[in-house]
Structures are given as structure tokens and as C-alpha cells.
Design a protein around this motif. Structure first.
Motif, mmCIF file in Angstrom:
data_model
loop_
_atom_site.group_PDB
_atom_site.id
_atom_site.type_symbol
_atom_site.label_atom_id
_atom_site.label_comp_id
_atom_site.label_asym_id
_atom_site.label_seq_id
_atom_site.Cartn_x
_atom_site.Cartn_y
_atom_site.Cartn_z
ATOM 1 N N GLU A 192 0.797 -1.148 -0.080
ATOM 2 C CA GLU A 192 0.029 0.081 0.038
ATOM 3 C C GLU A 192 0.839 1.387 -0.015
ATOM 4 O OE1 GLU A 192 -3.270 0.527 -0.437
ATOM 5 O OE2 GLU A 192 -3.380 -1.840 -0.755
ATOM 6 N N ASP A 193 2.088 1.271 0.879
ATOM 7 C CA ASP A 193 2.793 2.476 0.595
ATOM 8 C C ASP A 193 3.417 2.483 -0.556
ATOM 9 O OD1 ASP A 193 4.666 0.476 0.426
ATOM 10 O OD2 ASP A 193 5.898 1.128 2.437
ATOM 11 N N LEU A 194 3.320 2.002 -1.647
ATOM 12 C CA LEU A 194 3.900 2.257 -2.818
ATOM 13 C C LEU A 194 2.706 2.904 -3.794
ATOM 14 C CD1 LEU A 194 6.165 -0.716 -4.270
ATOM 15 C CD2 LEU A 194 6.793 1.332 -3.312
ATOM 16 N N LEU A 195 1.336 2.585 -3.297
ATOM 17 C CA LEU A 195 0.152 3.041 -4.130
ATOM 18 C C LEU A 195 0.056 4.510 -3.768
ATOM 19 C CD1 LEU A 195 -2.155 0.101 -3.891
ATOM 20 C CD2 LEU A 195 -0.244 0.682 -5.513
ATOM 21 N N VAL A 196 0.273 5.055 -2.686
ATOM 22 C CA VAL A 196 0.186 6.420 -2.379
ATOM 23 C C VAL A 196 1.707 6.823 -1.612
ATOM 24 C CG1 VAL A 196 -1.139 8.162 -0.716
ATOM 25 C CG2 VAL A 196 -2.276 5.987 -1.769
ATOM 26 N N GLN A 197 2.271 7.518 -2.534
ATOM 27 C CA GLN A 197 3.691 8.024 -2.111
ATOM 28 C C GLN A 197 3.631 9.103 -0.973
ATOM 29 O OE1 GLN A 197 7.855 8.539 -4.030
ATOM 30 N NE2 GLN A 197 6.603 9.938 -4.910
ATOM 31 N N SER A 198 4.659 8.950 -0.021
ATOM 32 C CA SER A 198 4.646 10.060 0.829
ATOM 33 C C SER A 198 5.222 11.303 0.388
ATOM 34 C CB SER A 198 5.659 9.367 2.369
ATOM 35 O OG SER A 198 6.114 10.470 3.043
ATOM 36 N N THR A 199 4.616 12.581 0.728
ATOM 37 C CA THR A 199 5.605 13.728 0.068
ATOM 38 C C THR A 199 5.821 14.480 1.221
ATOM 39 O OG1 THR A 199 3.215 14.668 0.026
ATOM 40 C CG2 THR A 199 4.069 13.457 -2.255
ATOM 41 N N GLU A 200 6.558 13.751 2.331
ATOM 42 C CA GLU A 200 7.278 14.916 3.305
ATOM 43 C C GLU A 200 8.416 15.382 2.936
ATOM 44 O OE1 GLU A 200 5.894 15.227 6.352
ATOM 45 O OE2 GLU A 200 4.009 14.330 5.701
ATOM 46 N N PRO A 201 8.579 16.668 3.613
ATOM 47 C CA PRO A 201 9.940 17.083 3.075
ATOM 48 C C PRO A 201 11.251 16.236 3.754
ATOM 49 C CG PRO A 201 8.543 18.712 4.240
ATOM 50 C CD PRO A 201 7.711 17.412 4.238
ATOM 51 N N VAL A 202 12.286 16.316 2.764
ATOM 52 C CA VAL A 202 13.297 15.369 3.172
ATOM 53 C C VAL A 202 14.572 16.441 3.712
ATOM 54 C CG1 VAL A 202 15.078 13.759 2.460
ATOM 55 C CG2 VAL A 202 12.763 13.603 1.865
ATOM 56 N N GLU A 203 14.821 16.040 4.754
ATOM 57 C CA GLU A 203 16.143 16.974 5.390
ATOM 58 C C GLU A 203 17.336 16.675 4.811
ATOM 59 O OE1 GLU A 203 18.248 18.185 9.720
ATOM 60 O OE2 GLU A 203 16.460 16.718 9.582
ATOM 61 N N GLY A 204 18.134 17.648 4.327
ATOM 62 C CA GLY A 204 19.361 17.505 3.653
ATOM 63 C C GLY A 204 19.195 16.892 2.309
ATOM 64 N N LEU A 205 17.998 17.012 1.518
ATOM 65 C CA LEU A 205 18.134 16.852 0.208
ATOM 66 C C LEU A 205 18.192 18.142 -0.535
ATOM 67 C CD1 LEU A 205 17.312 14.617 -2.088
ATOM 68 C CD2 LEU A 205 14.908 15.745 -1.895
ATOM 69 N N ASP A 206 19.510 18.514 -1.047
ATOM 70 C CA ASP A 206 19.698 19.779 -1.455
ATOM 71 C C ASP A 206 19.369 19.683 -3.157
ATOM 72 O OD1 ASP A 206 20.289 20.680 0.999
ATOM 73 O OD2 ASP A 206 22.279 20.236 0.850
ATOM 74 N N VAL A 207 18.818 20.754 -3.635
ATOM 75 C CA VAL A 207 18.846 20.760 -5.175
ATOM 76 C C VAL A 207 19.922 21.812 -5.496
ATOM 77 C CG1 VAL A 207 17.289 21.666 -7.029
ATOM 78 C CG2 VAL A 207 16.292 20.427 -5.231
ATOM 79 N N LEU A 208 20.787 21.274 -6.265
ATOM 80 C CA LEU A 208 22.134 21.810 -6.853
ATOM 81 C C LEU A 208 21.906 22.589 -8.089
ATOM 82 C CD1 LEU A 208 24.864 19.248 -6.184
ATOM 83 C CD2 LEU A 208 23.847 20.980 -4.437
ATOM 84 N N TYR A 209 20.721 21.849 -8.769
ATOM 85 C CA TYR A 209 20.516 22.434 -10.311
ATOM 86 C C TYR A 209 18.922 22.131 -10.917
ATOM 87 C CZ TYR A 209 20.747 23.134 -15.471
ATOM 88 O OH TYR A 209 20.399 23.426 -16.703
ATOM 89 N N ASP A 210 18.476 22.898 -11.531
ATOM 90 C CA ASP A 210 16.875 22.849 -11.913
ATOM 91 C C ASP A 210 16.570 23.455 -13.161
ATOM 92 O OD1 ASP A 210 14.388 22.214 -11.847
ATOM 93 O OD2 ASP A 210 13.983 24.212 -10.911
ATOM 94 N N ASP A 211 16.191 22.775 -14.058
ATOM 95 C CA ASP A 211 15.787 23.409 -15.245
ATOM 96 C C ASP A 211 14.297 22.743 -15.675
ATOM 97 O OD1 ASP A 211 16.344 21.262 -16.858
ATOM 98 O OD2 ASP A 211 18.295 22.134 -17.514
ATOM 99 N N ASP A 212 13.897 23.130 -17.005
ATOM 100 C CA ASP A 212 12.567 22.459 -17.444
ATOM 101 C C ASP A 212 12.819 20.945 -17.524
ATOM 102 O OD1 ASP A 212 11.435 24.912 -17.509
ATOM 103 O OD2 ASP A 212 11.782 25.036 -19.639
ATOM 104 N N ASP A 213 13.816 20.340 -17.636
ATOM 105 C CA ASP A 213 14.142 18.911 -18.039
ATOM 106 C C ASP A 213 14.608 18.084 -16.998
ATOM 107 O OD1 ASP A 213 13.299 19.136 -20.879
ATOM 108 O OD2 ASP A 213 14.789 20.606 -20.955
ATOM 109 N N ILE A 214 15.563 18.870 -16.064
ATOM 110 C CA ILE A 214 16.304 17.755 -15.061
ATOM 111 C C ILE A 214 16.364 18.704 -13.872
ATOM 112 C CG2 ILE A 214 17.492 16.345 -16.704
ATOM 113 C CD1 ILE A 214 19.966 18.230 -15.863
ATOM 114 N N VAL A 215 16.408 17.818 -12.712
ATOM 115 C CA VAL A 215 16.881 18.385 -11.310
ATOM 116 C C VAL A 215 18.020 17.557 -10.830
ATOM 117 C CG1 VAL A 215 14.879 17.162 -10.300
ATOM 118 C CG2 VAL A 215 16.066 18.933 -9.053
ATOM 119 N N VAL A 216 18.918 18.211 -10.454
ATOM 120 C CA VAL A 216 20.117 17.510 -9.756
ATOM 121 C C VAL A 216 19.991 17.598 -8.291
ATOM 122 C CG1 VAL A 216 22.623 17.406 -9.910
ATOM 123 C CG2 VAL A 216 21.592 17.536 -12.010
#
Length: 316
Positions: free
Chosen positions: A76-100
Motif C-alpha cells: 500500500e505504501d507504494l500506491l500512495v507515495q509520501s510527500t514529506e520534506p526530506v532534510e538534507g536533500l539539496d537541489v543543486l541544479y534545476d531546469d525544465d528537463d532535469i533536477v540534480v
């Protein structure tokens, strides 16, 4: 969604290399399931060979026979994904196609059976990022992965075009992935290549090992700093097997410091303050999937790895 609606049936021939093997081993290896789950499917009557239900998990198979497996529904936990903020998950780059992102230790790339902790996909969703809808439901946008216990750089596809091109680039080995690792002892030679096939461990479902019928796996390494009893390595992968670096260096007799699963010294790990393997994906380079041109990303060591490294240097 009902369990019945979620179940799928897979039908496929048994390859020559599986002649004479147990049915639970065959189901496990062909479908990527654990041996425990494969044995349960046999016991529940969900595995047939040439149209006849298997009687026991130890039944031997013949090459060329057809097996049909009714797969279990996703948790069941795969059918509804948790969308809680993740501490330490840093976005280094973002555009229309990819996010690093820089994935911290203790975070999975995506939801999976048995994992109820934070994920990269869930963390990005919580931060408002929309990623590609391509790929299996629980892995949409994911074009490569890092182990839960490994920190480092990951690229996630946001557009369908980026997903398709990046998947192709990883498959064709056109992506440069560089890791830093601290291994016990001093590898001999100090620079070299490990070319040894990796597959499921024959006795432990949670581990991987070098096995004759495993998938081709190639790891290159260079020693860049030496300490008493340990070495800092720069590692490059030609292939991306699960636990590849950990398995290869364990097989060399130089397990990664802190990697108790693959034979590391617990006393050394405790002394260095490590609760996981010293392994970090620090550099990622590839051709941008839609704009062209090479893009390169780099990441510093997380605090726990930096602290362990400082202690090794102090002891020198």
C-alpha cells in the motif's frame, strides 16, 4: 485499488543457463524478487511450469520450459507515495528537463517494498517539483539510483524527453559517475580495475556477491591518499550494479570502512564515528538530454564522512 486489480502475470521461457536450478531461484533471478517472496509465490500456487502448478520450491526446472508467475500486488505504501520534506536533500541544479540533487544518507531513491523511510521522489514532490511521468509508478523520473546508505549526486528527469534520453545514456555508459570511497588496508595495485560479475548472494537475500552467473560488473579505482590501515580511493563505474563498489572491494579483501554488511571492522567504524559505509558519489557528468553540451556537477563530503576522514588524517 483492489489487490486483484493490482496483480500482474508474467510469462517467459527458462533460459539455458537456468537448467536444473530450483524454481524459487529461477523466479527470484528472472523477476528480481527475493528468494523468500519467490518461495511464497510457489507455496501459494502462483507459479506454473508449462501450465502445471509447481509442487515445491525445490522443484528443478528444464531450459526452454515456460513459467507463468502471478506477481504479488505492490504494498500500500507504494500506491500512495509520501510527500514529506526530506532534510538534507539539496537541489543543486534545476531546469525544465532535469533536477540534480545531493541525496543524503538514509534516503532511498524511490519507494520500494519494505522501505517506509524518506525518498528522493517524495522529497522533490514535497518541495513542489514535478518530475517525468515516465517509468514505473513508484520510480517515475528516476534514471539511476544510489543505495540508501550511500550519499551523493543524483539526476532526476522532469520531462519525458529527458527521461528517455538519460535512460539511454546510462544504458550506453555515456554518463560519468565518480565516487570517493575509503577502503580498509591498501589495495595492491594502488590503481586498477575489478572485472567480476555480480548477482544475488547465494545465501543472504539482502546481500550481493560475485557469482559466476551474475551480471557483468566493472569498477576502476585509483588510490589518492593513504593512511595507517586505510586508503582514500577515487572510483569510476562502467556498470551500475546494486552494491557494486561495496561488493568488489569486499571481494578484494578491502571492504569499505564502516560497511559491516560486507565485512568491515566494527572497531574501526566506531573509532571513526561511522554508522554507514564511507562512500560518496561526488561527481556526475553527462550531455544535457535536450540542450546538448556537457554538464558537470560536484558535491562536497557530508559531515560524517568528513569527520571520519579528518580522524584518519590525524592518526597519520
Amino acid at each position: 485499488m483492489s489487490a486483484a486489480a493490482a496483480r500482474q502475470t508474467r510469462s517467459l521461457p527458462i533460459p539455458e543457463g537456468f537448467e536444473g536450478q530450483r524454481i524459487d531461484q529461477v523466479v527470484s533471478r528472472l523477476l528480481g524478487l527475493s528468494r523468500t517472496v519467490a518461495a511464497e509465490l510457489v507455496a501459494d500456487g502462483d507459479v506454473e511450469i508449462d501450465g502445471k502448478p509447481c509442487q515445491t520450491k525445490s522443484e528443478r526446472v528444464s531450459a526452454g520450459a515456460w513459467i507463468e508467475v502471478v506477481l504479488p500486488p505492490p504494498p500500500e505504501d507504494l500506491l500512495v507515495q509520501s510527500t514529506e520534506p526530506v532534510e538534507g536533500l539539496d537541489v543543486l541544479y534545476d531546469d525544465d528537463d532535469i533536477v540534480v540533487v545531493m541525496k543524503p544518507v538514509g534516503v532511498a531513491a524511490h519507494p520500494s517494498p519494505g522501505w517506509s523511510g524518506p525518498t528522493v521522489t517524495g522529497g522533490l514532490a514535497a518541495a513542489g517539483y514535478r518530475i517525468s511521468s515516465h517509468g514505473p509508478d513508484e520510480r517515475q523520473g528516476i534514471v539511476h539510483r544510489l543505495d540508501v546508505g550511500t550519499s551523493g549526486l543524483m539526476v532526476v528527469a522532469k520531462s519525458e524527453a529527458a527521461y528517455s534520453e538519460l535512460k539511454r545514456a546510462f544504458k550506453e555508459r555515456r554518463v560519468s559517475k565518480r565516487y570517493r570511497a575509503v577502503a580498509q588496508g591498501h589495495p595492491d595495485p594502488l590503481s586498477g580495475t575489478v572485472d567480476a560479475p555480480i548477482g544475488r548472494h547465494p545465501r543472504h537475500d539482502y546481500k550481493w556477491a560475485i557469482v559466476a552467473d551474475g551480471k557483468p560488473s566493472v569498477t576502476h579505482y585509483d588510490t589518492i591518499e593513504v593512511f595507517p590501515g586505510a586508503s582514500l580511493l577515487d572510483v569510476g563505474l562502467e556498470t551500475g550494479r546494486t552494491h557494486q563498489i561495496r561488493v568488489h572491494f569486499s571481494a578484494l579483501g578491502h571492504p569499505l570502512v564502516g560497511d559491516l554488511t560486507y565485512g568491515a571492522d566494527p572497531t574501526m567504524a566506531e573509532k571513526l564515528g561511522l554508522t554507514r559505509q564511507w562512500l560518496h558519489a561526488y561527481r556526475l557528468e553527462f550531455v544535457h538530454p535536450t540542450r546538448g553540451g556537457t554538464v558537470t556537477f560536484a558535491s562536497e563530503y557530508p559531515a560524517d564522512l568528513e569527520t571520519a576522514l579528518a580522524r584518519l588524517r590525524a592518526d597519520s
